[in-house]
Scaffold this motif. Structure first.
Motif, mmCIF file in Angstrom:
data_model
loop_
_atom_site.group_PDB
_atom_site.id
_atom_site.type_symbol
_atom_site.label_atom_id
_atom_site.label_comp_id
_atom_site.label_asym_id
_atom_site.label_seq_id
_atom_site.Cartn_x
_atom_site.Cartn_y
_atom_site.Cartn_z
ATOM 1 N N SER A 94 65.106 58.349 54.087
ATOM 2 C CA SER A 94 65.338 56.905 54.051
ATOM 3 C C SER A 94 65.173 56.309 55.441
ATOM 4 O O SER A 94 65.514 56.953 56.436
ATOM 5 C CB SER A 94 66.761 56.601 53.576
ATOM 6 N N LEU A 95 64.681 55.085 55.471
ATOM 7 C CA LEU A 95 64.670 54.339 56.725
ATOM 8 C C LEU A 95 66.097 53.866 56.968
ATOM 9 O O LEU A 95 66.684 53.187 56.121
ATOM 10 C CB LEU A 95 63.730 53.144 56.652
ATOM 11 N N MET A 96 66.664 54.263 58.088
ATOM 12 C CA MET A 96 68.011 53.844 58.448
ATOM 13 C C MET A 96 67.929 53.046 59.740
ATOM 14 O O MET A 96 67.239 53.440 60.671
ATOM 15 C CB MET A 96 68.926 55.053 58.590
ATOM 16 N N VAL A 97 68.633 51.927 59.744
ATOM 17 C CA VAL A 97 68.539 50.979 60.845
ATOM 18 C C VAL A 97 69.917 50.768 61.451
ATOM 19 O O VAL A 97 70.883 50.498 60.736
ATOM 20 C CB VAL A 97 67.956 49.640 60.344
ATOM 21 N N ALA A 98 69.990 50.909 62.779
ATOM 22 C CA ALA A 98 71.239 50.714 63.513
ATOM 23 C C ALA A 98 71.134 49.474 64.385
ATOM 24 O O ALA A 98 70.150 49.326 65.122
ATOM 25 C CB ALA A 98 71.522 51.924 64.397
ATOM 26 N N PRO A 99 72.132 48.590 64.310
ATOM 27 C CA PRO A 99 72.151 47.495 65.281
ATOM 28 C C PRO A 99 72.292 48.090 66.680
ATOM 29 O O PRO A 99 73.000 49.084 66.866
ATOM 30 C CB PRO A 99 73.406 46.702 64.919
ATOM 31 N N LYS A 100 71.613 47.504 67.650
ATOM 32 C CA LYS A 100 71.758 47.994 69.021
ATOM 33 C C LYS A 100 73.171 47.678 69.511
ATOM 34 O O LYS A 100 73.832 46.782 69.010
ATOM 35 C CB LYS A 100 70.711 47.345 69.927
ATOM 36 N N ALA A 101 73.619 48.442 70.471
ATOM 37 C CA ALA A 101 74.940 48.238 71.054
ATOM 38 C C ALA A 101 74.934 46.988 71.934
ATOM 39 O O ALA A 101 73.896 46.595 72.470
ATOM 40 C CB ALA A 101 75.340 49.459 71.880
ATOM 41 N N GLY A 102 76.093 46.378 72.072
ATOM 42 C CA GLY A 102 76.265 45.269 73.002
ATOM 43 C C GLY A 102 75.614 43.970 72.589
ATOM 44 O O GLY A 102 75.442 43.679 71.405
ATOM 45 N N LYS A 103 75.228 43.201 73.601
ATOM 46 C CA LYS A 103 74.680 41.862 73.402
ATOM 47 C C LYS A 103 73.412 41.879 72.546
ATOM 48 O O LYS A 103 73.221 41.009 71.692
ATOM 49 C CB LYS A 103 74.379 41.235 74.769
ATOM 50 N N GLY A 105 72.578 43.862 70.118
ATOM 51 C CA GLY A 105 72.933 44.007 68.707
ATOM 52 C C GLY A 105 73.510 42.731 68.135
ATOM 53 O O GLY A 105 73.233 42.384 66.979
ATOM 54 N N LYS A 106 74.287 42.025 68.930
ATOM 55 C CA LYS A 106 74.855 40.747 68.479
ATOM 56 C C LYS A 106 73.767 39.705 68.263
ATOM 57 O O LYS A 106 73.925 38.777 67.480
ATOM 58 C CB LYS A 106 75.892 40.254 69.472
ATOM 59 N N GLN A 107 72.631 39.879 68.969
ATOM 60 C CA GLN A 107 71.499 38.964 68.803
ATOM 61 C C GLN A 107 70.562 39.417 67.692
ATOM 62 O O GLN A 107 69.531 38.808 67.460
ATOM 63 C CB GLN A 107 70.734 38.840 70.126
ATOM 64 N N GLY A 108 70.910 40.510 67.013
ATOM 65 C CA GLY A 108 70.123 40.968 65.877
ATOM 66 C C GLY A 108 69.135 42.084 66.163
ATOM 67 O O GLY A 108 68.404 42.498 65.261
ATOM 68 N N ASP A 109 69.074 42.587 67.389
ATOM 69 C CA ASP A 109 68.162 43.688 67.694
ATOM 70 C C ASP A 109 68.654 44.973 67.036
ATOM 71 O O ASP A 109 69.860 45.235 66.981
ATOM 72 C CB ASP A 109 68.058 43.902 69.207
ATOM 73 N N SER A 110 67.720 45.760 66.568
ATOM 74 C CA SER A 110 68.086 47.005 65.899
ATOM 75 C C SER A 110 67.037 48.078 66.160
ATOM 76 O O SER A 110 65.957 47.806 66.666
ATOM 77 C CB SER A 110 68.228 46.771 64.392
ATOM 78 N N VAL A 111 67.396 49.312 65.802
ATOM 79 C CA VAL A 111 66.524 50.477 65.965
ATOM 80 C C VAL A 111 66.526 51.213 64.639
ATOM 81 O O VAL A 111 67.586 51.402 64.032
ATOM 82 C CB VAL A 111 67.059 51.406 67.081
ATOM 83 N N PHE A 157 67.440 58.925 69.651
ATOM 84 C CA PHE A 157 67.784 57.800 68.779
ATOM 85 C C PHE A 157 69.018 57.068 69.326
ATOM 86 O O PHE A 157 69.025 55.845 69.428
ATOM 87 C CB PHE A 157 68.031 58.289 67.343
ATOM 88 N N PHE A 158 70.041 57.821 69.703
ATOM 89 C CA PHE A 158 71.241 57.197 70.268
ATOM 90 C C PHE A 158 70.907 56.442 71.557
ATOM 91 O O PHE A 158 71.450 55.375 71.814
ATOM 92 C CB PHE A 158 72.326 58.246 70.521
ATOM 93 N N ALA A 159 70.006 57.000 72.373
ATOM 94 C CA ALA A 159 69.605 56.318 73.622
ATOM 95 C C ALA A 159 68.943 54.980 73.312
ATOM 96 O O ALA A 159 69.179 53.998 74.039
ATOM 97 C CB ALA A 159 68.653 57.222 74.418
ATOM 98 N N LYS A 160 68.150 54.908 72.252
ATOM 99 C CA LYS A 160 67.516 53.636 71.871
ATOM 100 C C LYS A 160 68.568 52.636 71.397
ATOM 101 O O LYS A 160 68.466 51.443 71.686
ATOM 102 C CB LYS A 160 66.481 53.865 70.767
ATOM 103 N N VAL A 161 69.572 53.122 70.677
ATOM 104 C CA VAL A 161 70.628 52.227 70.186
ATOM 105 C C VAL A 161 71.433 51.649 71.343
ATOM 106 O O VAL A 161 71.813 50.481 71.325
ATOM 107 C CB VAL A 161 71.561 52.963 69.187
ATOM 108 N N THR A 162 71.680 52.448 72.376
ATOM 109 C CA THR A 162 72.523 51.992 73.487
ATOM 110 C C THR A 162 71.747 51.374 74.649
ATOM 111 O O THR A 162 72.349 50.889 75.595
ATOM 112 C CB THR A 162 73.390 53.155 74.008
ATOM 113 N N ALA A 163 70.414 51.402 74.579
ATOM 114 C CA ALA A 163 69.594 50.824 75.666
ATOM 115 C C ALA A 163 69.778 49.311 75.718
ATOM 116 O O ALA A 163 69.886 48.647 74.683
ATOM 117 C CB ALA A 163 68.128 51.165 75.468
ATOM 118 N N ALA A 164 69.820 48.784 76.927
ATOM 119 C CA ALA A 164 69.998 47.337 77.109
ATOM 120 C C ALA A 164 68.772 46.572 76.685
ATOM 121 O O ALA A 164 67.682 47.011 76.662
ATOM 122 C CB ALA A 164 70.316 47.041 78.559
#
Length: 164
Positions: A94-103, A105-111, A157-164
């Motif tokens: 399945s395609l699984m999508v994580a909101p990015k951490a921090g600002k 993610g709040k703006q809608g960016d995801s990985v 994958f986690f690095a992409k989620v937490t990248a600014a």
């Protein structure tokens, strides 16, 4: 992987608020989990099957991400490959999508990443679970090297989620 407690899991989320982490559904059967066979821990929320969670021991400590995933459907007959453990499935990725951490993610960016729908990558890599005929490519890598590759992919994958 060492056994985890509910408190450790909730405290490790990087892409949701503390309140969201407190409210999410953590499996009740943590004591029955085969921790020795897991490189990371993943589960689907039984009340909301499109909500998925991954917890991994990374170089900088225990980290968790909340994801949204598609439900496995019987119409999915195309073979797909998990980007974490390199296992192929018919309808089991399945395609699984994580909101990015921090600002971000709040703006809608995801990985996003294509991941085994049952989140059992560790068991597939070890040969403890079978994804069916042709699910594992013939490779000369040892099980330990496959585990290392899987964790490298999880860490990326986690690095992409937490990248600014």
């Amino acid at each position: 992987m060492k056994p985890l407690t509910e408190q450790e899991i909730r405290a490790s989320f990087v892409n949701c608020s503390k309140g969201e982490a407190k409210r999410l559904s953590v499996p009740r059967d943590l004591a029955d989990t085969p921790w020795d066979d897991l490189d990371f821990f993943g589960w689907r929320d039984p009340q909301a099957p499109d909500r998925t969670y991954l917890v991994a021991p990374l170089a900088d400590g225990l980290r968790a991400v909340a994801l949204r995933g598609s439900r496995a459907s019987s119409w999915q007959t195309r073979r797909s490959m998990c980007s974490m453990c390199v296992t192929t499935h018919t309808g089991g990725v399945s395609l699984m999508v994580a909101p990015k951490a921090g600002k971000a993610g709040k703006q809608g960016d995801s990985v996003g990443a294509y991941i085994c729908s049952d989140l059992a990558c560790s068991l597939y890599v070890r040969g403890k679970k079978d994804a069916g005929m042709g699910s594992r490519l013939h490779e000369s890598l040892t099980v330990e090297e496959k585990i290392e590759r899987t964790m490298t992919n999880v860490e990326a994958f986690f690095a992409k989620v937490t990248a600014a």
